[in-house]
Design an enzyme around this catalytic site. Structure first.
Site, PDB file in Angstrom:
ATOM      1  N   ASN A 126      -7.034  26.364 -46.023  1.00 34.19           N
ATOM      2  CA  ASN A 126      -6.634  25.400 -44.997  1.00 34.19           C
ATOM      3  C   ASN A 126      -7.289  25.847 -43.687  1.00 34.19           C
ATOM      4  O   ASN A 126      -6.842  26.812 -43.081  1.00 34.19           O
ATOM      5  CB  ASN A 126      -5.103  25.403 -44.869  1.00 34.19           C
ATOM      6  CG  ASN A 126      -4.620  24.553 -43.696  1.00 34.19           C
ATOM      7  OD1 ASN A 126      -5.384  23.772 -43.136  1.00 34.19           O
ATOM      8  ND2 ASN A 126      -3.351  24.706 -43.335  1.00 34.19           N
TER       9      ASN A 126
ATOM     10  N   LYS B 213      -7.318  24.333 -40.955  1.00 34.05           N
ATOM     11  CA  LYS B 213      -6.588  23.829 -39.781  1.00 34.05           C
ATOM     12  C   LYS B 213      -7.602  23.190 -38.808  1.00 34.05           C
ATOM     13  O   LYS B 213      -8.589  22.607 -39.265  1.00 34.05           O
ATOM     14  CB  LYS B 213      -5.774  24.946 -39.131  1.00 34.05           C
ATOM     15  CG  LYS B 213      -4.950  25.711 -40.159  1.00 34.05           C
ATOM     16  CD  LYS B 213      -3.892  26.574 -39.560  1.00 34.05           C
ATOM     17  CE  LYS B 213      -3.224  27.367 -40.663  1.00 34.05           C
ATOM     18  NZ  LYS B 213      -2.017  28.039 -40.243  1.00 34.05           N
TER      19      LYS B 213
ATOM     20  N   GLU C 146       3.171  23.012 -39.969  1.00 36.36           N
ATOM     21  CA  GLU C 146       2.689  22.691 -38.618  1.00 36.36           C
ATOM     22  C   GLU C 146       2.785  21.184 -38.346  1.00 36.36           C
ATOM     23  O   GLU C 146       3.035  20.773 -37.213  1.00 36.36           O
ATOM     24  CB  GLU C 146       1.252  23.222 -38.440  1.00 36.36           C
ATOM     25  CG  GLU C 146       1.256  24.746 -38.334  1.00 36.36           C
ATOM     26  CD  GLU C 146      -0.027  25.428 -38.781  1.00 36.36           C
ATOM     27  OE1 GLU C 146      -1.069  24.757 -38.931  1.00 36.36           O
ATOM     28  OE2 GLU C 146       0.021  26.654 -39.000  1.00 36.36           O
TER      29      GLU C 146
ATOM     30  N   GLU D 228       5.336  27.794 -48.939  1.00 27.31           N
ATOM     31  CA  GLU D 228       4.878  28.504 -47.747  1.00 27.31           C
ATOM     32  C   GLU D 228       6.071  28.824 -46.842  1.00 27.31           C
ATOM     33  O   GLU D 228       6.492  27.964 -46.041  1.00 27.31           O
ATOM     34  CB  GLU D 228       3.901  27.623 -46.964  1.00 27.31           C
ATOM     35  CG  GLU D 228       2.646  27.275 -47.735  1.00 27.31           C
ATOM     36  CD  GLU D 228       1.478  27.052 -46.789  1.00 27.31           C
ATOM     37  OE1 GLU D 228       0.474  27.735 -46.947  1.00 27.31           O
ATOM     38  OE2 GLU D 228       1.582  26.220 -45.875  1.00 27.31           O
TER      39      GLU D 228
ATOM     40  N   GLY E 160       0.556  32.554 -40.713  1.00 28.27           N
ATOM     41  CA  GLY E 160      -0.185  32.984 -39.527  1.00 28.27           C
ATOM     42  C   GLY E 160       0.441  34.157 -38.792  1.00 28.27           C
ATOM     43  O   GLY E 160       0.063  34.459 -37.665  1.00 28.27           O
TER      44      GLY E 160
ATOM     45  N   SER F 132      -0.016  34.162 -44.993  1.00 26.26           N
ATOM     46  CA  SER F 132      -0.714  35.430 -44.778  1.00 26.26           C
ATOM     47  C   SER F 132      -1.246  36.052 -46.072  1.00 26.26           C
ATOM     48  O   SER F 132      -1.269  37.277 -46.201  1.00 26.26           O
ATOM     49  CB  SER F 132       0.182  36.411 -44.015  1.00 26.26           C
ATOM     50  OG  SER F 132       0.538  35.867 -42.753  1.00 26.26           O
TER      51      SER F 132
HETATM   52  C1  PEP Z   1      -1.388  27.991 -43.945  1.00 23.38           C
HETATM   53  O1  PEP Z   1      -1.679  27.541 -42.848  1.00 23.38           O
HETATM   54  O2  PEP Z   1      -1.124  27.209 -44.865  1.00 23.38           O
HETATM   55  C2  PEP Z   1      -1.339  29.437 -44.132  1.00 23.38           C
HETATM   56  C3  PEP Z   1      -0.825  29.913 -45.222  1.00 23.38           C
HETATM   57  O3  PEP Z   1      -1.862  30.196 -43.105  1.00 23.38           O
HETATM   58  P1  PEP Z   1      -2.088  31.792 -43.123  1.00 23.38           P
HETATM   59  O4  PEP Z   1      -2.733  32.132 -44.434  1.00 23.38           O
HETATM   60  O5  PEP Z   1      -2.970  32.048 -41.962  1.00 23.38           O
HETATM   61  O6  PEP Z   1      -0.744  32.421 -43.002  1.00 23.38           O
END
Ligand code: PEP
Length: 257
Positions: A13, A15, A101, A171, A177, A217
């Site tokens: 992703n 973003k 988000e 998630e 993040g 993460s």
């Molecule tokens: C995400 O935005 O779906 C995500 C898992 O971000 P990160 O891996 O940076 O935590």
């Protein structure tokens, strides 16, 4: 992972990062770091304007292009929105819906997530449906109750044949993040719970065939342990998907058997 019954998916992703002009060099570096044979589906979800460039550059390494959001409406006076048929038309194979988000900054609720997933399925784009609890909910021991509700709401009205084209991403919001990853045991517990919810709606066979990803993460270091869990069928990766070497390392971590 359980490759006998379901596909492994490693989805990035991006973003609101990167430029279309950076995709080609990214893919070249990714290609140089990927193992020759891969047994997972690779996806990169970019801002909608970059999907055509991703479709083009992703062909050689077999990286599918995905969107990050879609309108729940089919067409019409919805300024700024992108429809499911427009995503399909430019070659998006997947699209994230219900990312935390979007829920946080754009007020998306479970009903809207459900409508978006249905809109994508209607046009042949596979939804990656995101669910996950906040830190407060985890601390109040509400994780499974809340996630079960999100899954049920997101899948409302979606039949078993459509479910085969859905991917669920667990998630935990507190892990996105932040550098804080759920332990493999925590992630497995919730992914197993999600599969049980799906089983209670659709029965054993459809539940066994759904790919459930972990996101939060995930990185080159922790991927192997997370992916070794029986109900974690891949990852939805934010930060680490922006670095070709790290993304390739996560893809390599799917080859553990
Ligand atoms: C995400 O935005 O779906 C995500 C898992 O971000 P990160 O891996 O940076 O935590």
């Amino acid at each position: 992972m359980n490759r006998k019954y379901r596909k492994t998916v490693i989805a990035g992703n991006w973003k609101m990062n990167m430029l279309a002009s950076e995709i080609k060099p990214f893919m070249e570096e990714l290609k140089a770091n990927l193992p020759k044979t891969r047994s997972c589906e690779m996806v990169l979800c970019t801002p909608a304007v970059m999907i055509p460039a991703m479709v083009k550059a992703g062909k050689e390494c077999k990286v599918a292009a995905g969107g990050q959001d879609v309108s729940s409406f089919e067409q019409g006076a919805y300024t700024g929105e992108v429809s499911a048929s427009q995503l399909a038309d430019i070659g998006a194979k997947y699209c994230i819906v219900g990312h935390s988000e979007r829920r946080q900054y754009h007020g998306e609720d479970d009903m809207l997530v459900n409508a978006k997933a249905a809109a994508l399925l209607e046009k042949g784009v596979m939804p990656i449906i995101c669910v996950g609890e906040s830190l407060e909910q985890r601390e109040m021991d509400l994780t499974m109750e809340y996630v079960a509700y999100q899954v049920k709401a997101a899948l409302s009205g979606i039949d078993a044949s459509q479910l085969r084209r859905c991917v669920i991403a667990y998630e935990p919001i507190w892990a996105i993040g932040t550098g804080k990853t759920a332990t493999a045991q925590q992630a497995q517990e919730v992914c197993e719970g999600i599969r049980a919810v799906i089983r209670s709606i659709y029965g054993a066979r459809p539940a066994r065939a759904v790919s459930i990803l972990y996101g939060g993460s995930m990185n080159a270091k922790n991927a192997q342990e997370l992916l070794a869990q029986p109900d974690i069928d891949g990852g939805l990766i934010g930060g680490a998907s922006l670095k070709p070497v790290d993304f390739a390392a996560i893809i390599k971590a799917t080859d553990q058997d």
